[in-house]
Design an enzyme around this catalytic site. Structure first.
Site, PDB file in Angstrom:
ATOM      1  N   LYS A 243       9.156  23.262   6.239  1.00  0.00           N
ATOM      2  CA  LYS A 243       9.483  24.510   6.949  1.00  0.00           C
ATOM      3  C   LYS A 243      10.581  25.281   6.223  1.00  0.00           C
ATOM      4  CE  LYS A 243       7.966  22.698  11.415  1.00  0.00           C
ATOM      5  NZ  LYS A 243       8.371  21.962  12.630  1.00  0.00           N
TER       6      LYS A 243
ATOM      7  N   GLU B 159       5.093  11.164  16.670  1.00  0.00           N
ATOM      8  CA  GLU B 159       3.840  10.537  16.265  1.00  0.00           C
ATOM      9  C   GLU B 159       4.024   9.015  16.253  1.00  0.00           C
ATOM     10  OE1 GLU B 159       1.237  12.567  14.748  1.00  0.00           O
ATOM     11  OE2 GLU B 159       2.361  14.349  15.320  1.00  0.00           O
TER      12      GLU B 159
END
Lengths: 350, 350
Positions: free
Chosen positions: A226, A211
């Site tokens: 995660k 990003e």
């Protein structure tokens, strides 16, 4: 033949690709999987809201972008009225693919809650609601007799949660370690090849891996979410985000990488969790210099992998894509397939 | 609570370990999996045959070795009367773990056929019957309304066949490539570390990886059978053993290995199959010099791996043990769990 009516909440890359799959492969899916899919609602921040119980013209919807107007021109609204659409539309399944907010999981948590409260099943690729409110939402789904599936929240369409739950019956899972962020893994690989940190990040950004603000990837925030999801889902850890220690790769210098390379080691950003003797679970994210013959050392580029530590089999590792529009859209499809299997017992007869 | 009565055909390492698991973990399995297991028959070339419909004392059976007499001293027979035991015992499930004969799959093919003909389900870790008569036996099982499961025939307890069948619904599988023999992989690794071929083989034999006659491992016969099984099961290839081209690792010289190493390549014995444009399947086994960033290049030692090529996810790879007593016994247990799931729809609700 069953047809599931679905609503797409968020019409960005993932849900658009799911719509493309439904449009292009509907007949194939129907004959292979034994059910059809019909999109009856779409909401999107730019396009507004569209609800059509008889099925939305996907060709029309897929041709729309933010520049070409809103759903108001097609019988819908220019406003993104998520709560009303989610609660009142005729969808059986809500496909939630808005953006991940690691603070409180909103607005996705509310999207999921509204759906489950109105007796609709939910599939999502969104880490936020699963990591921050996973237990509450799973419990709500059970209370209401519907499904809450989120395979895509960890490694896009690569089966990880479902693999561990369905393929490891009869085994005891003692922990896992994984490479769960493609950007940081790519950057470490390019630094091993000689680039400095900034050049490697810049290359990753050009390739679409990183990003504009790469902190979530580089500083381990993405992996932290995660790990939290996997620890709670697979090890029943009952932990929160603050319990997952986090360290990113910005401390891994080119010098450290070259030194490791000379010693037969390779730096990787490893997310892991392990059950302790007292039953508690220790989870964390940090850079580790792995021996080259370690199962995760050879996981290169944007590939992700999780190595599960089991009692009878030792380590079993799955690797595959961890991101990508098509890969993540497949995760939603795999969730819907799992829901269908649970309803019909179909999976049992595969 | 369901109890499955099982018969153990061949009481070597694998079925002994299954008996140990049943003896040591029966209660845990019962509470976790929702069914119990009771061993009602055992046959073995050295020990003879024992049939006890009320359940065999596993402590007694596990204490027996060839030197301490036969089952004749325990109400059984010194003879290995497989056909009669398989056809007439009260077992629901036959666990076949005799030896693999790559020519005609016998005697295991007959064991499996007798069981299926007498309406008993079969699980086996034996490559022979699956590779040579897989389609016929699967069809026979379907006709008789029983199950034929053989996860352990390829990578011991590491899920490969079941993973591809259950986790990849909605995907198109275009092919696979794998490292399917731990011995040859270990030998190649040791040769890369500097040993010559004979020294590497000798070391593998000392570690128990390689047989006294290592030809099946080294010349690719073992991998050939596994590729045949995967190609027919997962790609519906409809091929025979002769259709799987085979080349072993004896042509991979230390010079080739050192040259590859200098070029960033690593020799691996790769078994693969791929669907062609005309729908046919090309399958083979051969040594390949893989780039180090290939998903299989980092699979080291006795670990096995299969990389599946899918349309929506690209490559998804699973790696884990490919052999071992406990690992292979778990494969039989995982087969029985799958049968139970198919009977009850239990898997659908995991």
């Amino acid at each position: 033949m069953t047809t599931y009516d679905i609503a797409l909440i968020g019409f960005g890359g993932v849900n658009r690709t799911l719509a493309e799959l439904v449009a292009a492969r509907g007949d194939t899916l129907r004959s292979e999987l034994g059910f059809g899919l019909r999109v009856v609602a779409i909401t999107d921040l730019r396009l507004g809201s569209l609800v059509q119980p008889e099925g939305i013209d996907l060709g029309m919807a897929l041709n729309m972008d933010g520049a070409s107007g809103t759903f108001a021109a097609h019988g819908g609204s220019a406003d993104t009225i998520n709560e009303s659409v989610i609660r009142n539309c005729t969808a059986d399944i809500i496909c939630e693919a808005t953006f991940t907010n690691p603070e409180d999981g909103e607005p996705a948590v509310s999207h999921v809650r509204w759906a489950l409260e109105s007796n609709k099943s939910v599939c999502t690729t969104n880490k936020g609601p699963v990591a921050i409110r996973g237990a509450e939402l799973t419990s709500l789904a059970e209370q209401n007799g519907v499904h809450f599936e989120f395979e895509g929240a960890v490694m896009s369409g690569t089966p990880v949660i479902r693999l561990a739950k369905k393929m490891f019956a009869g085994l005891k899972l003692n922990g896992f370690e994984g490479i769960l962020n493609g950007t940081s893994n790519y950057v470490l690989g390019r630094m091993e090849a000689g680039l400095d940190f900034e050049a490697a990040i810049s290359e990753a950004q050009k390739l679409g891996y990183a990003e504009a603000n790469p902190a979530a990837d580089i500083e381990g925030y993405d992996v932290q979410l995660k790990v939290l999801i996997l620890a709670n889902e697979l090890l029943d850890a009952g932990i929160e985000l603050k319990d997952v220690q986090r360290q990113g790769i910005s401390t891994v210098t080119p010098e450290k990488i070259q030194k490791a390379s000379r010693e037969g080691l390779r730096w990787k950003l490893v997310g892991s969790a392990r059950r302790n003797v007292d039953g508690s679970v220790t989870a964390g994210v940090s850079p580790v210099a792995l021996p080259l013959d370690h199962g995760l050392a050879g996981v290169s580029g944007a590939t992700n992998a999780v190595s599960f530590e089991t009692d009878l089999l030792g380590a079993v590792t799955v690797s595959g894509p961890g991101a990508g529009r098509v890969e993540t859209a497949y995760a939603l499809l795999s969730d819907i397939i799992a829901m269908h299997a649970a309803r019909t017992g179909a999976a049992a007869h595969v």
